[in-house]
Write a protein that holds these residues in place. Structure first.
Motif, PDB file in Angstrom:
ATOM      1  N   ASP A   1     -15.657 -16.157 -14.247  1.00  0.00           N
ATOM      2  CA  ASP A   1     -16.334 -15.465 -13.149  1.00  0.00           C
ATOM      3  C   ASP A   1     -17.842 -15.359 -13.409  1.00  0.00           C
ATOM      4  O   ASP A   1     -18.479 -14.352 -13.080  1.00  0.00           O
ATOM      5  CB  ASP A   1     -15.741 -14.069 -12.933  1.00  0.00           C
ATOM      6  CG  ASP A   1     -14.265 -14.109 -12.570  1.00  0.00           C
ATOM      7  OD1 ASP A   1     -13.861 -15.071 -11.891  1.00  0.00           O
ATOM      8  OD2 ASP A   1     -13.524 -13.202 -12.985  1.00  0.00           O
ATOM      9  N   GLY A   2     -18.400 -16.411 -14.035  1.00  0.00           N
ATOM     10  CA  GLY A   2     -19.831 -16.466 -14.253  1.00  0.00           C
ATOM     11  C   GLY A   2     -20.332 -15.641 -15.420  1.00  0.00           C
ATOM     12  O   GLY A   2     -21.546 -15.503 -15.595  1.00  0.00           O
ATOM     13  N   ARG A   3     -19.426 -15.116 -16.251  1.00  0.00           N
ATOM     14  CA  ARG A   3     -19.838 -14.296 -17.389  1.00  0.00           C
ATOM     15  C   ARG A   3     -19.148 -14.792 -18.650  1.00  0.00           C
ATOM     16  O   ARG A   3     -18.071 -15.402 -18.587  1.00  0.00           O
ATOM     17  CB  ARG A   3     -19.486 -12.824 -17.143  1.00  0.00           C
ATOM     18  CG  ARG A   3     -20.022 -12.269 -15.841  1.00  0.00           C
ATOM     19  CD  ARG A   3     -19.773 -10.781 -15.736  1.00  0.00           C
ATOM     20  NE  ARG A   3     -20.663 -10.023 -16.615  1.00  0.00           N
ATOM     21  CZ  ARG A   3     -20.604  -8.700 -16.749  1.00  0.00           C
ATOM     22  NH1 ARG A   3     -19.688  -8.000 -16.066  1.00  0.00           N
ATOM     23  NH2 ARG A   3     -21.439  -8.062 -17.547  1.00  0.00           N
TER      24      ARG A   3
END
Length: 325
Positions: free
Chosen positions: A220-222
């Protein structure tokens, strides 16, 4: 909260502001003079404006004071006092280290195209491991082991700070908190244990060696806490087993405890550091025991930098800048 001017007395006129030395996510940091005990101290003052944020930081600073007071350990930063200014801004007073965090020391070395000598990496890593051994023996998990929370004094002492989110091992009993990039997979999933802090230790040591955090698989982009394979080729071979013992995705595959991690790091022979562009030892905080000068390489064009820290600020002499971190 408006900026506290030098000379202003706060907290019942006990602390006299000397200078503003840094800014971080939690607030502004000042060097203050404790008029009662006649010594320097660091005061972190919240700059939060929303009522909920102010209340959260007030609770965090009080927790940090209570938790740190449980320790009398040479590797753990002392916290002396907490309260609120007349306008309601929470503050916490802690030991003044005078030099700053590993985060900004590494940033300045990187800007000067320099690396931290291996013996310093070993020494700083051992100090973190020794602090974690004390934390875990007390039945706590720090939950925010990162470069910005490792402070170095003007005399070369190294201490772990910021116990505001420390918790007992468990899951679901407290909010998931920490710093992505330094958090283990199980910590991000809402479960933390002593092995989760060892993951943060491994990230710190990797960063001290390379000047960057280990690349992680993203979710999730992290960062997910899962370290991408094949990165250890850039670090000295003798450190690779230690990093594997800290950065394994499965906590059961990490070192059994901080003391075991410290033993593994202590066994590393740091004398044969052949990496290029090492910082000169005299450009670093005072050297730890062990005759570090053999690890230094030539440097030229010394400049003095003013370092701004999440926790405290400091100055360090470094060669001419060549690149940024």
């Amino acid at each position: 909260m408006s900026d506290l001017a030098p000379g202003v007395l706060v907290a019942g006129e006990r602390y006299k502001v000397v200078e503003r030395v840094g800014d971080g996510a939690q607030g502004a940091v000042y060097r203050v003079w404790d008029t009662r005990l006649e010594r320097d101290a660091a005061m972190k003052v919240s700059v939060a404006k929303e009522e909920a944020d102010v209340a959260s930081l007030r609770d965090r600073f009080e927790r940090e004071l209570r938790t740190a007071s449980r320790f009398a350990h040479p590797r753990i930063l002392q916290v002396f006092d907490a309260g609120a200014l007349d306008g309601g801004a929470p503050w916490v007073v802690m030991e003044w280290m005078g030099t700053g965090s590993l985060q900004h020391l590494l940033a300045r070395l990187a800007a000067a195209n320099r690396r931290l000598p291996l013996r310093f990496v070993k020494h700083y890593g051992l100090c973190i491991a020794e602090a974690l051994d004390a934390v875990h023996t007390a039945g706590l998990v720090h939950r925010d082991v990162k470069l910005a929370n490792v402070l170095v004094s003007a005399t070369g002492e190294v201490k772990l700070g910021d116990f505001g989110i420390a918790e007992e091992p468990g899951d679901g009993r407290a909010e998931v908190a920490g710093t992505p990039g330094f958090m283990a997979p199980e910590h991000l999933a809402g479960r933390w244990e002593p092995a989760s802090d060892l993951f943060g230790l491994g990230v710190c040591v990797f960063a001290m060696l390379t000047g960057a955090l280990p690349e992680q698989v993203e979710k999730d982009g992290r960062p997910s806490g899962v370290v991408v394979r094949g990165q250890f080729g850039s670090v000295p071979e003798e450190l690779r087993p230690f990093l594997r013992g800290c950065l394994a995705s499965d906590p059961r595959e990490r070192f059994a405890d901080a003391r075991t991690a410290a033993r593994a790091l202590r066994a590393v022979d740091a004398r044969g550091d052949i990496r290029s562009r090492l910082a000169k030892v005299e450009q670093l905080p005072p050297e730890p025991p062990g005759g570090l000068r053999a690890a230094a390489e030539e440097g030229e064009g010394d400049l003095r930098f003013e370092l701004v820290d999440d926790t405290q600020a400091h100055s360090v002499v470094a060669p001419e800048p060549g690149r940024t971190l």
